[in-house]
Scaffold this motif. Structure first.
Motif, PDB file in Angstrom:
ATOM      1  N   VAL A 388      78.873 -24.473  35.985  1.00  0.00           N
ATOM      2  CA  VAL A 388      79.234 -24.038  37.400  1.00  0.00           C
ATOM      3  C   VAL A 388      80.452 -23.183  37.037  1.00  0.00           C
ATOM      4  N   TYR A 389      80.764 -22.339  37.497  1.00  0.00           N
ATOM      5  CA  TYR A 389      82.681 -21.714  36.988  1.00  0.00           C
ATOM      6  C   TYR A 389      83.277 -21.223  38.601  1.00  0.00           C
ATOM      7  N   PRO A 390      83.848 -22.585  39.348  1.00  0.00           N
ATOM      8  CA  PRO A 390      84.282 -21.965  40.900  1.00  0.00           C
ATOM      9  C   PRO A 390      85.145 -21.530  40.892  1.00  0.00           C
ATOM     10  N   GLY A 391      85.062 -20.642  41.427  1.00  0.00           N
ATOM     11  CA  GLY A 391      86.983 -19.635  42.015  1.00  0.00           C
ATOM     12  C   GLY A 391      86.893 -18.623  40.780  1.00  0.00           C
ATOM     13  N   ALA A 392      87.383 -17.343  41.925  1.00  0.00           N
ATOM     14  CA  ALA A 392      87.685 -15.818  40.998  1.00  0.00           C
ATOM     15  C   ALA A 392      88.682 -16.347  39.115  1.00  0.00           C
ATOM     16  N   VAL A 393      89.275 -17.634  39.014  1.00  0.00           N
ATOM     17  CA  VAL A 393      90.320 -17.667  37.968  1.00  0.00           C
ATOM     18  C   VAL A 393      89.012 -17.890  36.955  1.00  0.00           C
ATOM     19  N   ALA A 394      87.845 -18.735  37.376  1.00  0.00           N
ATOM     20  CA  ALA A 394      86.727 -19.643  36.539  1.00  0.00           C
ATOM     21  C   ALA A 394      86.164 -18.602  35.912  1.00  0.00           C
ATOM     22  N   ARG A 395      85.750 -17.544  37.051  1.00  0.00           N
ATOM     23  CA  ARG A 395      84.637 -16.671  36.539  1.00  0.00           C
ATOM     24  C   ARG A 395      85.563 -15.492  35.603  1.00  0.00           C
ATOM     25  N   GLU A 396      86.502 -14.871  35.720  1.00  0.00           N
ATOM     26  CA  GLU A 396      87.182 -13.977  35.361  1.00  0.00           C
ATOM     27  C   GLU A 396      87.422 -14.490  33.926  1.00  0.00           C
ATOM     28  N   TRP A 397      88.095 -16.231  33.445  1.00  0.00           N
ATOM     29  CA  TRP A 397      88.027 -16.499  32.801  1.00  0.00           C
ATOM     30  C   TRP A 397      86.793 -16.671  31.562  1.00  0.00           C
ATOM     31  N   PHE A 398      86.077 -17.078  32.551  1.00  0.00           N
ATOM     32  CA  PHE A 398      84.284 -17.356  31.320  1.00  0.00           C
ATOM     33  C   PHE A 398      84.041 -15.866  31.059  1.00  0.00           C
ATOM     34  N   SER A 399      84.180 -14.351  31.497  1.00  0.00           N
ATOM     35  CA  SER A 399      83.859 -13.544  31.045  1.00  0.00           C
ATOM     36  C   SER A 399      84.448 -13.412  30.026  1.00  0.00           C
ATOM     37  N   ARG A 400      86.214 -13.042  30.534  1.00  0.00           N
ATOM     38  CA  ARG A 400      86.873 -12.970  28.929  1.00  0.00           C
ATOM     39  C   ARG A 400      86.524 -13.937  27.306  1.00  0.00           C
ATOM     40  N   TYR A 401      85.812 -14.742  27.816  1.00  0.00           N
ATOM     41  CA  TYR A 401      85.237 -16.012  26.773  1.00  0.00           C
ATOM     42  C   TYR A 401      84.678 -15.487  26.101  1.00  0.00           C
ATOM     43  N   ARG A 402      83.610 -14.820  26.949  1.00  0.00           N
ATOM     44  CA  ARG A 402      82.160 -14.826  26.713  1.00  0.00           C
ATOM     45  C   ARG A 402      82.339 -13.069  25.859  1.00  0.00           C
ATOM     46  N   GLU A 403      83.228 -12.606  26.438  1.00  0.00           N
ATOM     47  CA  GLU A 403      83.385 -10.928  25.407  1.00  0.00           C
ATOM     48  C   GLU A 403      84.021 -11.317  24.384  1.00  0.00           C
ATOM     49  N   ASP A 404      85.020 -12.002  24.373  1.00  0.00           N
ATOM     50  CA  ASP A 404      85.578 -12.641  23.006  1.00  0.00           C
ATOM     51  C   ASP A 404      86.716 -13.159  22.517  1.00  0.00           C
ATOM     52  N   PRO A 405      85.867 -14.755  22.360  1.00  0.00           N
ATOM     53  CA  PRO A 405      87.359 -16.255  22.787  1.00  0.00           C
ATOM     54  C   PRO A 405      88.692 -16.052  22.248  1.00  0.00           C
ATOM     55  N   LYS A 406      88.359 -15.056  20.695  1.00  0.00           N
ATOM     56  CA  LYS A 406      89.644 -14.803  19.755  1.00  0.00           C
ATOM     57  C   LYS A 406      90.418 -13.685  20.578  1.00  0.00           C
ATOM     58  N   VAL A 407      90.327 -12.812  21.634  1.00  0.00           N
ATOM     59  CA  VAL A 407      91.654 -12.856  22.369  1.00  0.00           C
ATOM     60  C   VAL A 407      91.712 -12.812  23.612  1.00  0.00           C
ATOM     61  N   LEU A 408      90.538 -14.297  24.553  1.00  0.00           N
ATOM     62  CA  LEU A 408      92.031 -14.662  25.137  1.00  0.00           C
ATOM     63  C   LEU A 408      92.435 -15.701  24.480  1.00  0.00           C
ATOM     64  N   GLU A 409      92.548 -16.284  23.730  1.00  0.00           N
ATOM     65  CA  GLU A 409      93.294 -16.895  22.978  1.00  0.00           C
ATOM     66  C   GLU A 409      94.571 -16.479  22.965  1.00  0.00           C
ATOM     67  N   ARG A 410      94.514 -15.362  21.953  1.00  0.00           N
ATOM     68  CA  ARG A 410      95.892 -14.960  22.366  1.00  0.00           C
ATOM     69  C   ARG A 410      95.969 -14.024  23.151  1.00  0.00           C
ATOM     70  N   GLU A 411      95.873 -13.970  24.715  1.00  0.00           N
ATOM     71  CA  GLU A 411      96.773 -14.001  25.885  1.00  0.00           C
ATOM     72  C   GLU A 411      97.257 -14.611  26.236  1.00  0.00           C
ATOM     73  N   LEU A 412      96.488 -16.036  25.774  1.00  0.00           N
ATOM     74  CA  LEU A 412      96.889 -16.590  26.558  1.00  0.00           C
ATOM     75  C   LEU A 412      98.283 -17.474  25.898  1.00  0.00           C
ATOM     76  N   CYS A 413      98.750 -16.502  24.360  1.00  0.00           N
ATOM     77  CA  CYS A 413      99.430 -17.340  23.734  1.00  0.00           C
ATOM     78  C   CYS A 413     100.395 -16.452  23.886  1.00  0.00           C
ATOM     79  N   GLU A 414     100.585 -15.615  24.843  1.00  0.00           N
ATOM     80  CA  GLU A 414     102.026 -14.462  24.195  1.00  0.00           C
ATOM     81  C   GLU A 414     101.843 -14.514  26.736  1.00  0.00           C
TER      82      GLU A 414
END
Length: 414
Positions: A388-414
């Motif tokens: 379960v991914y409740p809320g808009a933030v969690a759903r967007e985070w999960f979709s970005r994670y499925r698309e490319d975990p490495k890209v999400l990691e780099r986005e969170l570092c910036e």
């Protein structure tokens, strides 16, 4: 029309407890795509990227053009029931104990004809139905056909209830009732019809706002439970483990900062002690008793719910040590899921985004209200969803994670 579910009678202690059995779970690797979608509450089938044909059953290549470029995607759920049968004999032990059982063939509007379980309110063919994917007691994706229009007491259908973890008339343990999430969870589970709710609480000298009001709910019983105290968890497991049908772990320690911005390991140790080792203590003390009761009729143990965080998927540096503790807990729940599967206990992982509480004050909106989180957990139990991914933030985070975990990691570092 489905008869409303009645409150179960008190179990006769002289009668034996039926040992858990599950439906056949052998699937090919490619067929697990439907299981993965059902775990998220989605109905997906294979679609050929070359000719657009929808595939069923799942296969390695397109049945039309022989392309191997197949992807899983949501499809139209409507269809027509063209035939049905009632199973009155089975060599499989799981179905033999639950006969009769309705099955049908449904011609989907998107093309293929599928084999489905039939909800009790589906009329005789031909008729229009709505097909959805559910996880069976073995945790594998199956299809079930519903009537095209809602009917009273649909959730009480015998076959559907075998694929869900509806809290109605079940006994629930919520491990921490002092947090805002825990209090919202108690009220949501009570509104869902739970017959008995044990609410754990540590540090009795703390009386946060709203906690004393929980005692006014008729189904609630307060019990001392400190997940950092192995003896307290053992005593709670000994007295309650054999009666809990659904365990919802809301206890957590949440602090801000990462590695370099806070000196020492005391805070990180506290987070791990509650978020990871606390879960491990619960699993060791409550798990075996719940596993043994995985087929105890209407009184069966059915679900274990873990409130994790979307930060478990990819570390959020401003909450770095907290993210690490939740990632460790997430890994542990995957082990629990494998061990609980033969006993028909569903492990539900909840990955909320930032919750509107004191430890997320500096995170800008949108933030998730505790009541919304609790409502999504109850809905997941009713639908038999596993992640379960409740809320808009969690759903967007999960979709970005499925698309490319490495890209999400780099986005969170910036």
């Amino acid at each position: 029309m489905t008869e409303p579910l009645r409150r179960p009678k008190r179990k006769n202690p002289i009668l034996r407890t039926r040992l858990p059995v599950v439906p056949p779970w052998t699937r090919s690797r490619v067929a697990l795509g439907m299981t993965a979608a059902a775990a998220r509450g989605s109905f997906e089938l294979q679609r050929c990227s070359e000719c657009g044909r929808i595939q069923y059953p799942p296969r390695e290549m397109c049945s039309g053009c022989l392309s191997v470029d197949l992807s899983w995607s949501p499809v139209d759920r409507t269809g027509e029931l063209i035939s049905e049968t009632e199973l009155n004999h089975s060599h499989d032990l799981f179905f033999r104990e639950r006969l009769p059982w309705r099955l049908g063939l449904v011609k989907l509007a998107c093309g293929p004809t599928v084999v489905t379980h039939l909800h009790g309110d589906v009329p005789e063919p031909p008729c229009t139905v709505r097909v959805d994917a559910r996880l069976d007691r073995a945790g594998r994706g199956v299809l079930i056909a519903f009537p095209d229009k809602e009917a009273p007491n649909m959730a009480d259908d015998k076959q559907l209830r075998e694929m869900t973890c509806d809290p109605k008339f079940r006994k629930v343990l919520i491990t921490d009732g002092k947090s805002a999430v825990g209090q919202a969870m108690v009220r949501a589970v009570a509104d869902a019809g739970a017959s008995l709710i044990w609410v754990g609480h540590a540090e009795p000298w703390k009386q946060p706002p709203g906690f004393s009001e929980l005692e006014s709910i008729p189904e609630v019983t307060l019990v001392p439970l400190d997940l950092t105290d192995a003896r307290a968890v053992r005593e709670a497991g000994g007295s309650l483990g054999g009666r809990v049908d659904i365990l919802i772990n809301t206890a957590e320690a949440h602090r801000t900062h990462g590695v370099a911005s806070r000196y020492g390991t005391d805070v990180a140790r506290l987070e791990m002690d509650v978020n990871y080792f606390g879960l491990l203590r619960l699993a060791q003390e409550f798990g075996p008793a719940m596993q043994f009761r995985g087929a105890d009729g209407q009184n069966s143990a059915v679900a274990w719910v873990n409130i994790l965080s979307v930060f478990a998927l990819s570390n959020f540096p401003p909450h770095g040590t907290y993210s690490a503790s939740k990632a460790a807990a997430f890994s542990l729940t995957q082990c629990m899921r494998a061990e609980f599967k033969p006993n028909a206990i569903r492990v539900v992982n909840v990955f909320p985004g930032p919750v509107d509480d004191e430890w997320n004050q500096l995170i800008p909106p949108p933030k998730l209200a505790p009541e919304r989180l609790a409502a999504d957990v109850v809905a997941a139990l009713k639908d038999g969803v596993e992640d379960v991914y409740p809320g808009a933030v969690a759903r967007e985070w999960f979709s970005r994670y499925r698309e490319d975990p490495k890209v999400l990691e780099r986005e969170l570092c910036e």
